[in-house]
Motif scaffolding. Structure first.
Motif: not given
Ligand code: DAH
Length: 342
Positions: A107-114, A207-209, A324-330, A332-340
């Motif tokens: 089962m997927g779930h919503r992205h932290p942004n969402t 930052h991100s474009p 409490e995430i310290d890097d915005m790049r996380l 956007y990277e769609n790393d499942i270990r992070f998103l889980n």
């Protein structure tokens, strides 16, 4: 006993004996054909009737018929048994053990942004705001001019972006939706507008474009800075907890006057100062102000009759703070270990 009688008895015994050990339908049919078929052994006895003395023929006929009936009836019995066995085997093979645990579904779930966006939407919709979206490809006029940022204004340098033509660009902020909604002229207005924005920024931890903002706009009669403060204070308390305090620092945005930046008391240390708030006790979360009378006029609203306030929140900033995430790049990277983790 005559020879023929013996022969017929033997044929019958042979057939019944073979039927004893039959296990498959094919073998059963083979026996039927071999004994009772047109070229079967029993049939051949009938065919040789011409060699039998006429007075013996009825007797022979009777023996053959008795043998045929005996074989046929056993054949039917065996057939029924076999059919039942086959049915049983089939049912067993198809049996479903409903007590077995189900195979696990991914089962997927919503992205932290969402998750963060839906939280912000929940808060404002609860206060009677509408959610309105605007275009990501925008006219320079809406992104800048109608927001009191004329062609030669330095604020345009700070928000450099990707131009499609001289007049059309990827919006640098969600603020142009303010102008679009005000121009429609349906007053009063109480809206938030979330969406993607673009700037020609290099990627780094903050930052991100391409990132997201949530714009807010209220236009009504007798709206004051006190309404703005009360609204954003409720927002901060809902988002970061009831202990949260807000601080409005004077700032400058071309489309609001007066303008402010809003800090919230650090929800980690409660304002004492810690690593999370870099010892400040406060964390900046958004920009806001009273809609500039000139902006109201440009959008066809009489500033003597109507006033309003506006605010702009960075969605990623809220998500980073809340989780409490310290890097915005996380994000956007769609790393499942992070998103889980959310
Ligand atoms: N659009 C501004 C930015 O991108 C943020 C902002 C500030 C929006 C003040 C507002 C506002 O609506 O009132 O930096």
């Amino acid at each position: 006993m005559s020879d023929i009688e013996v022969k017929v008895k033997e044929i019958m015994q042979d057939a019944l004996g073979k039927l004893e050990s039959v296990k498959e339908m094919d073998a059963l049919n083979e026996i039927r054909v071999n004994f009772l078929g047109k070229k079967g052994v029993l049939t051949s006895v009938m065919k040789s009737m011409k060699d039998v003395a006429p007075e013996d023929r009825p007797k022979v006929g009777k023996w053959v018929n008795e043998a045929r009936e005996a074989i046929e009836s056993r054949l039917e019995n065996v057939k029924t048994v076999l059919e039942n066995e086959i049915q049983d085997r089939k049912l067993k093979a198809e049996a479903i053990d409903v007590t077995l645990p189900a195979t696990e579904k991914m089962m997927g779930h919503r992205h932290p942004n969402t998750i963060a966006l839906e939280e912000v939407e929940r808060i404002f919709v609860g206060m009677g705001y509408e959610v309105i979206e605007g275009p990501e490809i925008e006219f320079d006029e809406y992104n800048f001019t109608k927001l009191n940022i004329p062609a030669d204004h330095p604020a345009k340098d700070e928000q450099d972006t990707f131009y499609i033509t001289k007049d059309i660009l990827l919006r640098t902020q969600t603020s142009p939706v303010q102008a679009r909604v005000m121009e429609k002229g349906h007053l009063p207005i109480r809206m938030i507008s979330p969406g993607r924005v673009f700037r020609s920024d290099e990627v780094d931890a903050t930052h991100s474009p391409s990132f997201h903002q949530i714009e807010g706009l209220v236009i009504d009669k007798n709206v004051t800075f006190a309404d703005l403060k009360g609204t954003l204070d409720v927002f901060a308390k809902e988002l970061f907890g009831p202990e949260t305090k807000t601080k409005f620092r004077p700032h400058h945005f071309p489309f609001t006057e007066p303008s402010a930046e809003v800090d919230v008391s650090c929800f980690k240390c409660g304002g004492k100062g810690c690593r999370f708030c870099k010892g400040e006790g406060w964390i900046e979360i958004l920009g806001c102000g009273m809609v500039h009378p000139h902006v109201l006029e440009m959008c066809g609203i009489d500033p003597k009759e109507y006033q309003g306030f506006a605010f702009g929140v960075g969605l990623e900033r809220i998500a980073l703070l809340k989780y409490e995430i310290d890097d915005m790049r996380l994000l956007y990277e769609n790393d499942i270990r992070f998103l889980n983790q959310f």
